[in-house]
Write an enzyme that holds these catalytic residues in place. Structure first.
Site, short mmCIF file in Angstrom:
data_model
loop_
_atom_site.label_atom_id
_atom_site.label_comp_id
_atom_site.label_asym_id
_atom_site.label_seq_id
_atom_site.Cartn_x
_atom_site.Cartn_y
_atom_site.Cartn_z
N GLY A 241 -0.27 3.03 -3.94
CA GLY A 241 -0.14 4.40 -4.43
C GLY A 241 1.15 4.53 -5.22
O GLY A 241 1.67 3.55 -5.77
N SER A 242 1.66 5.75 -5.26
CA SER A 242 2.84 6.00 -6.09
C SER A 242 4.11 5.45 -5.44
O SER A 242 4.18 5.28 -4.22
CB SER A 242 2.99 7.52 -6.28
N THR A 243 5.11 5.23 -6.28
CA THR A 243 6.40 4.77 -5.77
C THR A 243 7.03 5.83 -4.86
O THR A 243 7.63 5.50 -3.83
CB THR A 243 7.32 4.42 -6.97
N ARG A 244 6.84 7.09 -5.22
CA ARG A 244 7.40 8.18 -4.40
C ARG A 244 6.88 8.10 -2.96
O ARG A 244 7.66 8.09 -2.01
CB ARG A 244 7.03 9.54 -5.02
N GLY A 246 5.30 5.51 -1.61
CA GLY A 246 5.61 4.18 -1.06
C GLY A 246 6.95 4.17 -0.33
O GLY A 246 7.09 3.56 0.73
N GLU A 264 2.08 -1.49 -2.78
CA GLU A 264 1.68 -1.81 -4.17
C GLU A 264 1.80 -0.49 -4.92
O GLU A 264 1.00 0.43 -4.71
CB GLU A 264 0.22 -2.29 -4.20
N CYS A 299 -2.55 1.26 -12.74
CA CYS A 299 -1.15 0.98 -12.43
C CYS A 299 -0.55 -0.01 -13.43
O CYS A 299 0.62 0.05 -13.76
CB CYS A 299 -1.03 0.42 -11.03
P1 NAD Z 1 -0.27 8.75 -4.13
O1 NAD Z 1 0.94 8.00 -3.75
O2 NAD Z 1 -0.17 10.20 -4.40
O3 NAD Z 1 -1.38 8.60 -2.98
C1 NAD Z 1 -1.82 7.34 -2.54
C2 NAD Z 1 -2.38 7.48 -1.13
O4 NAD Z 1 -1.32 7.86 -0.27
C3 NAD Z 1 -3.46 8.54 -0.98
O5 NAD Z 1 -4.42 8.10 -0.07
C4 NAD Z 1 -2.68 9.71 -0.40
O6 NAD Z 1 -3.47 10.60 0.35
C5 NAD Z 1 -1.69 8.99 0.48
N1 NAD Z 1 -0.48 9.76 0.79
C6 NAD Z 1 0.10 10.74 0.05
N2 NAD Z 1 1.18 11.25 0.71
C7 NAD Z 1 1.27 10.54 1.88
C8 NAD Z 1 2.17 10.61 2.99
N3 NAD Z 1 3.17 11.48 3.03
N4 NAD Z 1 1.97 9.75 4.01
C9 NAD Z 1 0.96 8.84 3.98
N5 NAD Z 1 0.07 8.77 2.97
C10 NAD Z 1 0.24 9.60 1.93
O7 NAD Z 1 -0.91 7.97 -5.36
P2 NAD Z 1 -2.23 8.31 -6.15
O8 NAD Z 1 -1.98 9.46 -7.06
O9 NAD Z 1 -3.39 8.35 -5.23
O10 NAD Z 1 -2.43 6.97 -7.01
C11 NAD Z 1 -1.77 6.71 -8.19
C12 NAD Z 1 -0.61 5.74 -7.97
O11 NAD Z 1 -1.07 4.52 -7.40
C13 NAD Z 1 0.05 5.36 -9.28
O12 NAD Z 1 1.44 5.40 -9.14
C14 NAD Z 1 -0.43 3.94 -9.50
O13 NAD Z 1 0.41 3.16 -10.30
C15 NAD Z 1 -0.51 3.43 -8.11
N6 NAD Z 1 -1.37 2.25 -8.01
C16 NAD Z 1 -0.77 1.03 -7.80
C17 NAD Z 1 -1.55 -0.13 -7.74
C18 NAD Z 1 -0.93 -1.49 -7.50
O14 NAD Z 1 -1.65 -2.40 -7.13
N7 NAD Z 1 0.38 -1.64 -7.71
C19 NAD Z 1 -2.94 -0.02 -7.86
C20 NAD Z 1 -3.51 1.23 -8.07
C21 NAD Z 1 -2.71 2.36 -8.14
#
Ligand code: NAD
Length: 495
Positions: A241-244, A246, A264, A299
């Protein structure tokens, strides 16, 4: 299938939004639900279980029980292999349904849900299934008076949290190596695209993955997601997911039981085209095709394009000629190559970045606005900015939409310096006919993957992941087993 048939099938779909815990469909113990709307046209698709801490407890308990009694963890690898291959086969047998769910849920063109997402997820699960009875452990070269065995053991209960941009593929990248290694898995898909993960859980059970071994909990990040990341009986959290978020996941791991935390995360990948590029047309096609693929919601999208000054005008002219091919269309039309943005929030974020680009001094050469508003869905035109400066917001932050920023350079050292000047380090590319220059640039780029004279290199056999704030650990390839196994040393006295 004709396009009208996809629409008919979409209307006829009976979508089950309940969670999947311990081998059964169930509404949340919190009795909460949320409505899932399609980004294609705003239509409500289903009510979905809004899981919370009690559901996470139940799923983790059943995962732990399954792990301890060995119904999966104790199964011989050759048998786990057969089950995982059956799981992959079932995914492929259900291609039309899974592709349709994916497209309705997150807006990507049906053409790619079918040809890329379903096949890639199935291939990943099959590959780890096939690998698991071919991976050997080690014996250390110690003195002859003893034998030191170095073995891999499953970590136990794996919590997986995934984003919405490639829901099935992201699920497969986590569950395939984790399950193949003998773990139990609790998966929390994104609230923006939970539907295919729920179907995958049913297919896994049908394939023979025992109840309790693989549960899926739809819900919000700050409810189900954080409960999973904080859970004291989860051994490993694998996050994409997002760096924030993560960063929060790493904190939650530390705050609870110091579970292994793998992340990731985001990217702002640099694509460097030198004047001696061996095939400018190929470089243009890769630059344009890769940024607009999946609506720019990738990503690893090469969102920063660095072109050497002497070829920049020619490059931009060719790129602008290609942009109209990516005009968004009905995602259920098989001719469409760019679909809907996942939701209104994300569309507004992308449009906000476009405004920031304009106000920051970049020159808008194509797109820049919402499209197909009358559909009720969320579409953004393929957008191209020239005269972008490395310090601008659109050159620093991940936009996650169909926006290409063109920057320039006069010498390749300067290009590398600019390319490395973001917090991210997921992917990069360099185009040059001079192989020793290309390899020097590849070595200097701080990124988990570097492409030379291409941008589409992708295979389950190679690791995927980032440097710096793009995360740690790697998905795909045999290296992914490192995330889901513990290394154990056993010393045996001889004689
Ligand atoms: P996001 O970080 O908003 O959410 C990702 C997941 O985390 C979702 O299931 C969400 O419900 C969960 N989440 C959100 N807040 C949380 C918390 N406080 N505690 C636990 N879980 C929480 O990201 P997104 O908008 O779903 O996806 C887009 C991001 O993912 C982009 O930054 C993209 O670059 C990244 N991404 C990375 C890869 C990689 O392999 N590096 C692959 C795909 C996407």
């Amino acid at each position: 299938m004709a396009d009208a048939l996809w629409h008919e099938r979409a209307l006829a779909l009976n979508i089950d939004g309940r969670a999947f815990i311990n081998g059964e469909r169930a509404w949340s113990r919190t009795e909460q639900q949320f409505d899932k709307h399609s980004p294609i046209d705003g239509r409500k698709l289903a009510a979905v279980a809004r899981c919370g801490a009690p559901d996470v407890d139940a799923a983790v308990q059943s995962a732990r029980a399954a792990f301890e009694d060995g119904r999966w963890s104790g199964m011989p690898p050759a048998k786990r292999k057969r089950v995982l291959i059956r799981f992959a086969d079932l995914i492929q047998q259900n291609t039309a349904e899974l592709a349709l769910l994916e497209t309705l849920d997150m807006g990507k063109p049906i053409k790619y849900s079918q040809s890329v997402d379903v096949g890639s997820a199935a291939n990943c699960i099959r590959w780890y299934g096939e690998a698991v009875d071919k991976v050997y452990d080690e014996i250390a070269p110690t003195a002859s008076s003893s034998l030191a065995l170095i073995t891999r053991e499953p970590v136990g209960v794996v919590g997986a949290i995934i984003p919405w941009n490639y829901p099935m593929i992201m699920a497969a990248w986590k569950i395939a190596p984790a399950l193949a290694a003998g773990n139990s898995v609790v998966l929390k898909p994104s609230e923006k695209a939970p539907l295919t993960s729920l179907r995958l859980a049913e297919l896994a059970l049908q394939a023979g993955i025992p109840a309790g071994v693989f549960s899926v909990l739809p819900g919000y990040g700050n409810e189900a997601g954080s409960a999973l990341a904080l859970h004291m009986d989860v051994d490993c959290i694998a996050f994409t997911g997002s760096t924030r978020v993560g960063k929060q996941i790493m904190q939650m791991a530390g705050q609870s039981n110091l579970k292994r935390a793998w992340t990731e995360l985001g990217g702002k990948s640099a694509n460097i085209v030198c004047a001696d590029c061996p095939d400018l047309d190929a470089a243009v096609a890769a630059a344009v095709g890769s940024i607009y693929f999946n609506q720019g919601e990738s990503c690893n999208a090469p969102s920063r394009l660095f072109v050497e000054e002497s070829v920049k005008d020619a490059f931009i002219e060719k790129a602008l000629a290609m942009v109209p091919r990516y005009q968004p269309g009905d995602p259920l039309d098989e001719a469409t190559v760019m679909g809907a943005i996942v939701d209104e929030v994300q569309m507004k974020t992308v449009l906000g970045y476009i405004e920031a680009g304009k106000h920051g001094g970049a020159r808008l050469l194509a797109g820049g606005a919402q499209e197909r508003a009358q559909s009720g869905g969320y579409y953004v035109a393929p957008t191209l900015f020239d005269q972008v400066d490395s310090g601008m917001k659109i050159a620093q932050e991940e936009i996650f939409g169909p926006v290409l920023s063109v920057l320039s350079f006069s010498d390749v050292q300067d290009a590398v310096k600019q390319a490395n000047a973001t917090p991210y380090g997921l992917q990069a590319a360099v185009w040059s006919a001079d192989m020793s220059k290309a390899i020097q640039v590849a070595r200097a780029l701080r990124a988990g993957t570097v492409h030379v004279n291409q941008y589409d290199g992708d295979d389950i056999t190679v690791p995927f992941g980032g440097y710096k704030q793009s995360g740690n650990g790697r998905d795909k390839s045999l290296h992914a087993f490192d995330k889901y196994t513990e290394l154990k040393t056993t010393w045996i006295q001889i004689g």
